[in-house]
Scaffold this motif. Sequence first.
Motif, short mmCIF file in Angstrom:
data_model
loop_
_atom_site.label_atom_id
_atom_site.label_comp_id
_atom_site.label_asym_id
_atom_site.label_seq_id
_atom_site.Cartn_x
_atom_site.Cartn_y
_atom_site.Cartn_z
N ALA A 1 0.48 -0.95 -0.27
CA ALA A 1 -0.09 0.23 -0.37
C ALA A 1 0.66 1.90 0.38
N LEU A 2 2.05 0.99 0.55
CA LEU A 2 2.48 2.03 0.39
C LEU A 2 3.06 2.70 -0.07
N SER A 3 3.54 1.50 -1.22
CA SER A 3 4.33 1.24 -2.26
C SER A 3 3.78 2.24 -3.54
N GLN A 4 2.54 2.47 -3.50
CA GLN A 4 1.57 2.99 -4.77
C GLN A 4 1.74 4.44 -5.04
N PHE A 5 1.79 4.48 -6.33
CA PHE A 5 1.61 6.33 -7.00
C PHE A 5 0.91 6.33 -7.23
N GLN A 6 0.35 7.44 -6.22
CA GLN A 6 -1.01 8.48 -6.29
C GLN A 6 -1.69 8.60 -7.51
N ASP A 7 -3.00 8.72 -8.54
CA ASP A 7 -3.21 9.32 -9.58
C ASP A 7 -2.84 10.26 -10.25
N GLU A 8 -2.50 11.00 -8.79
CA GLU A 8 -1.99 12.72 -9.78
C GLU A 8 -1.21 13.06 -9.00
N GLU A 9 0.24 11.87 -9.02
CA GLU A 9 1.14 11.81 -8.53
C GLU A 9 1.93 12.88 -9.44
N LEU A 10 2.59 14.00 -8.15
CA LEU A 10 4.09 14.48 -8.97
C LEU A 10 5.21 14.61 -8.92
N PHE A 11 5.74 13.94 -9.76
CA PHE A 11 7.25 13.75 -10.27
C PHE A 11 8.51 14.66 -9.85
N LEU A 12 9.37 14.41 -8.55
CA LEU A 12 10.76 14.96 -8.49
C LEU A 12 10.72 16.64 -10.00
N GLY A 13 10.85 17.65 -9.17
CA GLY A 13 11.08 18.39 -9.88
C GLY A 13 10.04 19.27 -10.47
N VAL A 14 8.99 18.56 -10.43
CA VAL A 14 7.26 19.41 -10.89
C VAL A 14 6.66 20.31 -9.39
N TYR A 15 6.65 21.10 -9.74
CA TYR A 15 5.84 21.89 -8.88
C TYR A 15 4.93 23.00 -9.49
N PRO A 16 3.21 22.81 -8.75
CA PRO A 16 2.87 23.22 -9.93
C PRO A 16 1.96 24.41 -9.54
N ASP A 17 2.29 24.92 -8.13
CA ASP A 17 2.43 26.41 -7.07
C ASP A 17 3.54 27.51 -8.02
N ASN A 18 3.58 28.16 -8.62
CA ASN A 18 4.14 29.44 -8.61
C ASN A 18 5.16 30.15 -7.42
N TYR A 19 5.69 30.18 -6.17
CA TYR A 19 6.00 30.20 -4.92
C TYR A 19 6.77 31.10 -5.46
N PHE A 20 7.82 31.27 -6.43
CA PHE A 20 8.84 31.48 -6.37
C PHE A 20 8.40 32.84 -8.09
N THR A 21 8.89 33.96 -7.70
CA THR A 21 8.67 34.95 -8.86
C THR A 21 9.85 35.54 -9.68
N ASP A 22 11.11 35.14 -8.53
CA ASP A 22 12.05 36.19 -8.81
C ASP A 22 12.73 35.49 -10.05
#
Length: 130
Positions: free
Chosen positions: A63-84
Amino acid sequence: HTMLLISVCLPVFQYDWFAWVPNSPSTMRKPPPTQKGQVDMKYIMESLPDRGRASWHLGAVWALSQFQDEELFLGVYPDNYFTDQPALEATKTFREKLVEVTNIIKSRNEKLKLPYWYLSPDRIPNSVAI
């Protein structure tokens, strides 16, 4: 070092390692030996968890080793916290390096009978959500 590696790439690596119960028994039924040479196969088998506990362990690890349906992988950042600009450039460079590493791993795997995907950036979740 092993635990650090496991925590970095939990889903990718976890089931392959922990599904073989002797690699990481969830419990032991006998105390560890106090002197060298005391342990034989009978002692080891009596020490490992029984079928019920081992089954529970396998279910939890699976159970702990399963990926979520909408898994975000390394380097994928949907929110733009930084704009500089420096932060945006650093993120872009980081993503480019991740693609390079992924491509190197894919290229090496083409020559292998058993592909080695551990630590491939495209298979490492961006965060751990347990």
